[in-house]
Scaffold this active site. Structure first.
Site, mmCIF file in Angstrom:
data_model
loop_
_atom_site.group_PDB
_atom_site.id
_atom_site.type_symbol
_atom_site.label_atom_id
_atom_site.label_comp_id
_atom_site.label_asym_id
_atom_site.label_seq_id
_atom_site.Cartn_x
_atom_site.Cartn_y
_atom_site.Cartn_z
ATOM 1 N N ASP A 1 0.694 -1.235 0.048
ATOM 2 C CA ASP A 1 -0.006 0.047 0.170
ATOM 3 C C ASP A 1 0.807 1.346 -0.100
ATOM 4 O O ASP A 1 1.944 1.225 0.783
ATOM 5 C CB ASP A 1 -0.971 -0.117 1.352
ATOM 6 C CG ASP A 1 -2.175 -0.919 1.264
ATOM 7 O OD1 ASP A 1 -2.398 -1.519 0.142
ATOM 8 O OD2 ASP A 1 -2.897 -0.647 2.250
ATOM 9 N N LYS A 7 -8.337 0.715 -5.126
ATOM 10 C CA LYS A 7 -9.478 0.077 -4.510
ATOM 11 C C LYS A 7 -10.710 0.897 -4.957
ATOM 12 O O LYS A 7 -10.759 2.107 -5.277
ATOM 13 C CB LYS A 7 -9.236 0.121 -3.038
ATOM 14 C CG LYS A 7 -8.307 -0.724 -2.502
ATOM 15 C CD LYS A 7 -8.312 -0.544 -1.042
ATOM 16 C CE LYS A 7 -7.134 -1.270 -0.282
ATOM 17 N NZ LYS A 7 -7.179 -2.564 -0.273
ATOM 18 N N GLY A 67 -5.263 -2.922 8.718
ATOM 19 C CA GLY A 67 -4.796 -1.831 9.117
ATOM 20 C C GLY A 67 -5.001 -2.175 11.023
ATOM 21 O O GLY A 67 -4.872 -1.187 11.877
ATOM 22 N N ARG A 88 -6.379 -20.436 6.910
ATOM 23 C CA ARG A 88 -6.532 -21.697 7.224
ATOM 24 C C ARG A 88 -7.916 -22.197 6.738
ATOM 25 O O ARG A 88 -8.101 -23.315 6.685
ATOM 26 C CB ARG A 88 -6.322 -21.891 8.910
ATOM 27 C CG ARG A 88 -4.853 -21.934 9.401
ATOM 28 C CD ARG A 88 -4.885 -22.354 10.832
ATOM 29 N NE ARG A 88 -3.725 -22.352 11.347
ATOM 30 C CZ ARG A 88 -2.616 -23.351 11.050
ATOM 31 N NH1 ARG A 88 -2.991 -24.554 10.368
ATOM 32 N NH2 ARG A 88 -1.538 -23.310 11.534
ATOM 33 N N GLY A 147 -3.121 -7.514 8.022
ATOM 34 C CA GLY A 147 -2.499 -7.771 9.347
ATOM 35 C C GLY A 147 -0.890 -7.927 9.440
ATOM 36 O O GLY A 147 -0.165 -8.293 10.367
ATOM 37 N N GLY A 189 -0.086 -3.729 3.987
ATOM 38 C CA GLY A 189 -0.831 -2.224 4.214
ATOM 39 C C GLY A 189 -0.181 -1.546 4.846
ATOM 40 O O GLY A 189 0.953 -0.909 4.346
ATOM 41 N N SER A 190 -0.599 -1.139 6.076
ATOM 42 C CA SER A 190 -0.023 -0.274 7.022
ATOM 43 C C SER A 190 1.403 -1.018 7.538
ATOM 44 O O SER A 190 2.014 -0.014 7.921
ATOM 45 C CB SER A 190 -1.180 -0.175 8.132
ATOM 46 O OG SER A 190 -2.461 -0.037 7.578
#
Lengths: 216, 297
Positions: B24, B81, B153, B165, B214, B235-236
Site C-alpha cells: 500500500d 481500490k 490496518g 486456514r 495484518g 498495507g499499514s
C-alpha cells in the site's frame, strides 16, 4: 520433437523460483513428459542442465538475484553453455539492455527490450501467433504487460513477430519469448527448449565434459 | 486474432505476481520506495487502512490524480481500490488504466447486497474472502485473484491466519469428498457447483490466493506463505513502521525465502535494533461494528 521416454533420468530442468509463475512452468514441463524443479539457491542452480526464468516482475527478480548472490553464478553457467529460456520477465532479465530505463539486466543475449511495449494490463492479450519453427499451426500466445525486442544483434535469430516486432528470439543457448507458453495447454515451446537442453547435454557428453557443475 | 480482457490474461497477471509482495502506498515517493525494495506491485491509496480506521467517515476510491501520479512513478503494476458494489468507481479506474482493481472491504461499502459483476471488465479484480464459499462467490462474479481479508490496518495477523486456514482446510477436505456429495457441499458453501468441483479436483482455487490484512513483520510474511498464501499484501505494516525502507525490503526477502529460517533471521536483523513494527490492535477489544472483514459476503 516429442521428448523421448526416460528423459528425466538424463537431464534436470530448473525454474528460477525467486518470484513469478514457477509452478506453471513445472506443470507445463510435466505435460511435456519431464519433471522440473524450482531453483532458489546456488546449490540448486549447480544441479540443473537447463534453466527457465519464468514470468514475474523483472525489477523484483533483479534485486533478489543480487541480494541472494545468484546473478553472477547464473551468468557464469549460461556463458559456459547452460541452455536458458526466459519468458516475459525472463526476457527482460537476460537482455543486454532495457530501452529507456536504467534497469540492470544480466546481459546474456544481445537484445534491447522495451518493457510493457504493448501497453498496460488492459492491453494484455491472447494472440494466434505464427511460429514457423514449431510448425504450421499458430501458437496460442498469451501476452501480459509484455515486452518486445526493439533491437537485436546480428547473431540473434528472430523466431516470431507480432506487429512487426520480434517476440521470440534465440542466440545460441539462450531462448526468449515475450509471451507465456506455460499458461497454455500447448507444450511446443517447452518441447523446443527441451530439445535445446538435450542437444547441449549430448554435445558436452560427447566432448567428455559435464555441463553440470559439482556443488560447491 | 487478438483478444484482450480474457479470463486467461486477467488471471495470468495475478499468476505473475506470485511469490511477491504488494505494498500500500499513498504518494509517488512511497511507490518508488516500494519498487526499490522489490515490491511486485503497489496499491495506490489516499489513506492506508490504519488511518482510515483512525479517521472514520466514509472511505471512497482514491483521488484519480493521485492514482495517475503513482502510475507515472513506477514500472511495476498499479492496483487501486473501489467500494464493494461500486461499479462506476471501477469503470473510472479501468478507463484510467490501472492494472488491477481491488473491490475492497477496507472502503465503505456502496452496496450491502451485491458485488460488482467483474466479468464485464477488461481490468482484472482482486477480492477479499474469509472462507472458501466467499472466495468461490467472488470468483463466480469474475474475480481473477483472491486475498484473505484478515483485519486491515490492525497490525494483527490473527484474522489472516484464521481466513487462510479456513480456505485451505475447506479445499483440502473437498479433495476427499465423494462426487455425490459435491452438490450438497456447494449448497452449504453457497457457491456454484462447477467451481466447487474445480477446487475439489485441483486441490486449489482456480485463481491465485494471496494473504492480506495484518502482516507487519518478516516472520508474519513467512508464516502466511507457509500456511499456503501464494504472495503477500502489506498495507499499514510498512509505512506505519518506523523504518519503511528496511521493513519493505525485509518483508520481500522473507516472502521469497519463507521456508528458510536463516533468511528470516537475517531479514529481521536487517531492521536494526531500533526497529518498531506498527503498534497494532488487540481485536478482541474491538466492537463488531469496527471490524472491516465482515463487510461484504
Amino acid at each position: 520433437m516429442a521428448p523421448k521416454a526416460g528423459i528425466s533420468e538424463r537431464i534436470s530442468i530448473g525454474v528460477l523460483a525467486l518470484q513469478g509463475d514457477v509452478e506453471e512452468h513445472i506443470a507445463a514441463m510435466r505435460r511435456a513428459g519431464v519433471s522440473a524443479v524450482g531453483v532458489k539457491t546456488r546449490a540448486d542452480l549447480a544441479r540443473v542442465d537447463g534453466l527457465i526464468v519464468p514470468g514475474g516482475e523483472s525489477t523484483t527478480v533483479m534485486k533478489l538475484l543480487a541480494r541472494f548472490e545468484l546473478g553472477k553464478p547464473l551468468q557464469d553457467r549460461v556463458r559456459a553453455g547452460l541452455p536458458l529460456w526466459g519468458t516475459c520477465m525472463g526476457t527482460i532479465v537476460v537482455a543486454r539492455e532495457v530501452v529507456g530505463l536504467e534497469q540492470p539486466t544480466l546481459g546474456l543475449i544481445d537484445i534491447a527490450v522495451r518493457r510493457n511495449a504493448f501497453g498496460r494490463q488492459n492491453d494484455s492479450a491472447e494472440v494466434a501467433l505464427p511460429i514457423p519453427v514449431l510448425g504450421a499451426e499458430p501458437f496460442p500466445a498469451i501476452f501480459i504487460r509484455a515486452p518486445w525486442i526493439e533491437r537485436q544483434g546480428r547473431d540473434v535469430q528472430s523466431l516470431a513477430e507480432r506487429d512487426g516486432h520480434s517476440v521470440m528470439v534465440r542466440e545460441r543457448n539462450v531462448l526468449c519469448t515475450s509471451f507465456h507458453p506455460e499458461l497454455t495447454a500447448d507444450t511446443r515451446v517447452h518441447e523446443y527448449f527441451l530439445s535445446m537442453v538435450l542437444e547441449a547435454s549430448e554435445a558436452s557428453r560427447a566432448a567428455g565434459i559435464g555441463n553440470r557443475r559439482d556443488v560447491a | 486474432m487478438t483478444e484482450t480482457g480474457t479470463i486467461t490474461v486477467k488471471r495470468g497477471l495475478a499468476q505473475m505476481l506470485k511469490g511477491g509482495v504488494i505494498m500500500d502506498v499513498v504518494t509517488p515517493e512511497q511507490a518508488a520506495i516500494a519498487q526499490d525494495a522489490g515490491a511486485v506491485a503497489v496499491m495506490a491509496l489516499e489513506r492506508i487502512p490504519a488511518d482510515i480506521r483512525a479517521d472514520g467517515g466514509v472511505a471512497r476510491m482514491s483521488n484519480l490524480e493521485l492514482v495517475q501520479s503513482i502510475m507515472d512513478a513506477v514500472t511495476i503494476p498499479v492496483m487501486a481500490k473501489v467500494r464493494i458494489g461500486h461499479f462506476a468507481e471501477a469503470q473510472a479506474l479501468q478507463a484510467l488504466g490501472v492494472d488491477f482493481i481491488d473491490e475492497s472491504e477496507v472502503l465503505t461499502p456502496a452496496d450491502e447486497k451485491y458485488h460488482v459483476s467483474k466479468h464485464l471488465f477488461t481490468t482484472p479484480f482482486v477480492c477479499g474472502a474469509r472462507d472458501l464459499g466467499e472466495a468461490l462467490r467472488r470468483i463466480a462474479e469474475g474475480a481473477a485473484m483472491i486475498r484473505s481479508k484478515g483485519e486491515a490496518g490492525s497490525g494483527n495477523i490473527v484474522e489472516a491466519v484464521r481466513h487462510m486456514r479456513s480456505i485451505r482446510d475447506a479445499i483440502k477436505e473437498l479433495t476427499v469428498v465423494p462426487e455425490e456429495e459435491l452438490t450438497a457441499r456447494a449448497r452449504d458453501l453457497g457457491a456454484p457447483l462447477e467451481l466447487v468441483r474445480e477446487a475439489a479436483r485441483a486441490g486449489r482455487l482456480p485463481v491465485v490466493l494471496f494473504c492480506a490484512g495484518g502482516v507487519s513483520t518478516p516472520a508474519d510474511a513467512a508464516l502466511m506463505m507457509q500456511l499456503g498464501a501464494e504472495g503477500i499484501f502489506v498495507g499499514s505494516g510498512i509505512f506505519k513502521s518506523n523504518s519503511p525502507k528496511a521493513f519493505a525490503k525485509a518483508i520481500v526477502d522473507a516472502t521469497t525465502h519463507f521456508e528458510d529460517p536463516n533468511v528470516i533471521v537475517a531479514a529481521s536483523k536487517s531492521l536494526g535494533k531500533g526497529a518498531q513494527a506498527m503498534a497494532g490492535i488487540d481485536l478482541r477489544n474491538l466492537p463488531e461494528s469496527e471490524l472491516l472483514a465482515s463487510r461484504g459476503n
